[in-house]
Write an enzyme that holds these catalytic residues in place. Structure first.
Site, PDB file in Angstrom:
ATOM      1  N   ARG A   1       0.790  -1.268  -0.239  1.00  9.92           N
ATOM      2  CA  ARG A   1       0.177   0.262  -0.232  1.00  9.92           C
ATOM      3  C   ARG A   1       0.801   1.334  -0.035  1.00  9.92           C
ATOM      4  O   ARG A   1       0.873   2.139  -0.570  1.00  9.92           O
ATOM      5  CB  ARG A   1      -0.543  -0.101   1.232  1.00  9.92           C
ATOM      6  CG  ARG A   1      -1.576   1.082   1.728  1.00  9.92           C
ATOM      7  CD  ARG A   1      -3.429   1.619   1.967  1.00  9.92           C
ATOM      8  NE  ARG A   1      -3.506   0.600   3.473  1.00  9.92           N
ATOM      9  CZ  ARG A   1      -2.525   0.704   4.475  1.00  9.92           C
ATOM     10  NH1 ARG A   1      -1.511   1.947   4.980  1.00  9.92           N
ATOM     11  NH2 ARG A   1      -2.102  -0.204   5.604  1.00  9.92           N
TER      12      ARG A   1
ATOM     13  N   TYR B   1     -15.472  16.830 -16.735  1.00  9.25           N
ATOM     14  CA  TYR B   1     -16.158  16.014 -17.075  1.00  9.25           C
ATOM     15  C   TYR B   1     -16.855  15.680 -15.282  1.00  9.25           C
ATOM     16  O   TYR B   1     -16.953  16.554 -14.257  1.00  9.25           O
ATOM     17  CB  TYR B   1     -14.568  14.653 -16.122  1.00  9.25           C
ATOM     18  CG  TYR B   1     -15.386  13.041 -15.826  1.00  9.25           C
ATOM     19  CD1 TYR B   1     -16.092  12.404 -16.673  1.00  9.25           C
ATOM     20  CD2 TYR B   1     -14.729  12.789 -14.685  1.00  9.25           C
ATOM     21  CE1 TYR B   1     -16.389  10.995 -16.531  1.00  9.25           C
ATOM     22  CE2 TYR B   1     -15.034  11.758 -14.035  1.00  9.25           C
ATOM     23  CZ  TYR B   1     -16.506  10.745 -14.561  1.00  9.25           C
ATOM     24  OH  TYR B   1     -16.649   9.959 -15.067  1.00  9.25           O
TER      25      TYR B   1
ATOM     26  N   ASP C   1      -6.162  19.080 -15.153  1.00  5.88           N
ATOM     27  CA  ASP C   1      -6.534  17.862 -15.871  1.00  5.88           C
ATOM     28  C   ASP C   1      -6.489  17.818 -17.008  1.00  5.88           C
ATOM     29  O   ASP C   1      -6.666  18.452 -17.710  1.00  5.88           O
ATOM     30  CB  ASP C   1      -8.242  17.723 -15.807  1.00  5.88           C
ATOM     31  CG  ASP C   1      -8.934  16.120 -15.776  1.00  5.88           C
ATOM     32  OD1 ASP C   1      -8.231  15.451 -16.531  1.00  5.88           O
ATOM     33  OD2 ASP C   1      -9.661  16.049 -15.203  1.00  5.88           O
TER      34      ASP C   1
ATOM     35  N   LYS D   1      -7.196   6.621 -19.753  1.00  4.08           N
ATOM     36  CA  LYS D   1      -7.735   6.817 -20.887  1.00  4.08           C
ATOM     37  C   LYS D   1      -6.189   6.616 -21.294  1.00  4.08           C
ATOM     38  O   LYS D   1      -6.026   5.656 -21.958  1.00  4.08           O
ATOM     39  CB  LYS D   1      -8.015   7.868 -21.010  1.00  4.08           C
ATOM     40  CG  LYS D   1      -9.185   8.540 -20.128  1.00  4.08           C
ATOM     41  CD  LYS D   1     -10.766   7.370 -19.983  1.00  4.08           C
ATOM     42  CE  LYS D   1     -11.809   7.682 -19.364  1.00  4.08           C
ATOM     43  NZ  LYS D   1     -12.015   7.978 -17.851  1.00  4.08           N
TER      44      LYS D   1
HETATM   45  C1  LIG Z   1     -10.966  14.394 -18.113  1.00  2.00           C
HETATM   46  C2  LIG Z   1     -11.111  13.116 -16.866  1.00  2.00           C
HETATM   47  N1  LIG Z   1     -10.791  13.219 -15.533  1.00  2.00           N
HETATM   48  C3  LIG Z   1     -11.098  12.171 -14.298  1.00  2.00           C
HETATM   49  C4  LIG Z   1     -11.689  11.728 -15.033  1.00  2.00           C
HETATM   50  C5  LIG Z   1     -12.081  10.374 -13.871  1.00  2.00           C
HETATM   51  O1  LIG Z   1     -11.456   8.719 -14.393  1.00  2.00           O
HETATM   52  P1  LIG Z   1     -11.668   7.080 -13.619  1.00  2.00           P
HETATM   53  O2  LIG Z   1     -12.880   6.923 -14.742  1.00  2.00           O
HETATM   54  O3  LIG Z   1     -10.321   6.928 -14.205  1.00  2.00           O
HETATM   55  O4  LIG Z   1     -11.709   7.322 -13.003  1.00  2.00           O
HETATM   56  C6  LIG Z   1     -11.773  11.461 -16.681  1.00  2.00           C
HETATM   57  C7  LIG Z   1     -13.055   9.510 -16.601  1.00  2.00           C
HETATM   58  O5  LIG Z   1     -13.726   9.935 -17.812  1.00  2.00           O
HETATM   59  C8  LIG Z   1     -12.509  12.125 -16.955  1.00  2.00           C
HETATM   60  O6  LIG Z   1     -13.035  12.030 -18.157  1.00  2.00           O
END
Ligand SMILES: Cc1ncc(COP(=O)(O)O)c(C=O)c1O
Length: 396
Positions: free
Chosen positions: A65, A118, A191, A216
């Protein structure tokens, strides 16, 4: 040690953190599928790297962990790719976001968030953090003056930016926002999931923290969920590593290994995603069944110039609005064959979705609600003519 000063992007993607295993010479970091480690003495970590190789492989372990060699390899590579002091990898992008916000904010703190982001990020602010006393305000982060005015109105601890945004592909000027956030004493978090480190380097533009859903483009094959934070400041990274261990949000070694396997081809995959997406956007822009195409690679896109300045290319996501409204948008999503109807994005295969009813359903009724006639495409790396044909016949 590979860094941005000594090696190019693709070299870092293949070699950073991925020296041959000092025990066996394996050229790919092994999956250290292990929870605990033999220690050198009571209360002492495993040590004694001596001249046997990089300490990361064989020193400092007690429990997975806290640290694991496969995860360590991934984190070293992620730090190198985004030019950070340190990276931390998580079980998901949301786990990374949660860890960062809990380290950066206390009850009573305020955060600016994009008015287009998101849906899961919005849900974290609206349904979880708000309950713990962290308030948020949505602002259009593509408008630097609006961000400056919002900070003058009420100081914020964090300016949270997504660029390009999910799903409307808005572009924020990272350099301008870094100056504005820092002048107001706020942290700039970007992000960069849609861009990946190959297309955009937020830390070099002044951001403090980069967030990735490694699920992604970084993973790239729709076979693993993960997240990452890349930090400019080693001190903040230390606090986050403490919190990550205290709350147990790291992913497992196999996930780290799969993500690293994806990373090695990130550059070549992104080049093809971008080429295919540009052709898809060009085709849709002149299609009679489409009222608007949202893609920063189109000159008419309001963020085109900023994107051209801060991104290597414009990415693989294209959103568009159906002339026939919501019912037609939903119908188109059901008519494609090669574009698979599904959430997520950034994998080698093309996906189609209706954000209003799928990924962004949690934003319904809020300032982040998305248009009902919107369709989002994650353009994969299949033969482009096949993708164009699939869309044309679904739109006909
Ligand atoms: C721009 C963006 N940030 C964060 C996330 C969250 O990531 P996760 O699905 O790996 O938790 C996503 C998920 O689609 C996303 O598109």
């Amino acid at each position: 040690m590979y860094t941005q000063n000594s090696a190019g992007f693709e070299t870092l993607a293949i070699h950073a953190g991925q020296e041959p295993d000092p025990l066996t010479g394996a050229v790919v970091p092994p999956i250290y599928q292990v929870s605990t480690y033999k220690q050198d003495g009571v209360g002492g970590l495993r040590g004694g790297a001596g001249d046997q190789g990089p300490a990361r492989w064989i020193e400092g372990y007690e429990y997975s962990r806290t640290a694991n060699p496969t995860r360590g390899a991934l984190e070293e590579c992620l730090a190198a790719l985004d030019g950070g002091a340190r990276a931390l990898s998580f079980a998901s992008g949301m786990a990374a976001e949660d860890c960062l916000l809990r380290a950066a904010c206390q009850p009573g703190d305020h955060v600016l968030i994009p008015h287009d982001a998101y849906g899961g990020t919005f849900r974290l602010f609206d349904k979880v953090l708000k309950g713990w006393g962290v308030s948020y305000r949505p602002v259009p982060v593509s408008d630097a003056a609006a961000v400056r005015a919002a900070l003058a109105d009420r100081p914020a601890k964090v300016v949270w930016v997504e660029t390009p945004t999910n799903p409307l592909l808005s572009i924020a000027d990272i350099t301008a926002l870094a100056q504005i956030a820092h002048a107001a004493g706020a942290l700039l978090v970007v992000d960069s999931t849609f861009a990946s480190p190959y297309l955009q380097q937020p830390l070099a533009l002044g951001a403090d923290v980069v967030v990735h859903s490694t699920t992604k483009y970084i993973g790239g094959h729709s076979d693993v969920v993960g997240g990452a934070l890349v930090l400019a400041d080693a001190g903040l990274a230390e606090q986050l590593a403490f919190l990550q261990n205290a709350t147990g949000s790291a992913g497992g070694p196999f996930d780290a290994w799969l993500t690293l396997r994806g990373i090695r081809t990130l550059g070549v995959r992104m080049d093809r995603h971008c080429q295919n997406a540009q052709r898809v956007a060009d085709m849709l822009a002149s299609h009679p069944a489409v009222t608007e195409v949202l893609y920063p690679g189109l000159e008419a896109h309001p963020g085109h110039e900023v994107a051209a300045k801060q991104m290597r290319a414009f990415g693989g996501i294209v959103s568009f609005r159906a002339r026939g409204g919501e019912a037609e948008a939903v119908a188109v999503c059901g008519r494609t064959e090669l574009f698979t109807l599904g959430e997520s994005l950034g994998g080698v295969e093309s996906l189609i979705e209706h954000p209003g009813r799928m990924t962004h359903a949690s934003a319904a009724g809020s300032a982040l609600e998305v248009p009902a006639d919107l369709i989002r495409l994650s353009v994969g790396i299949e033969t482009c003519e096949d993708l164009l044909e699939d869309l044309r016949s679904a739109l006909a």
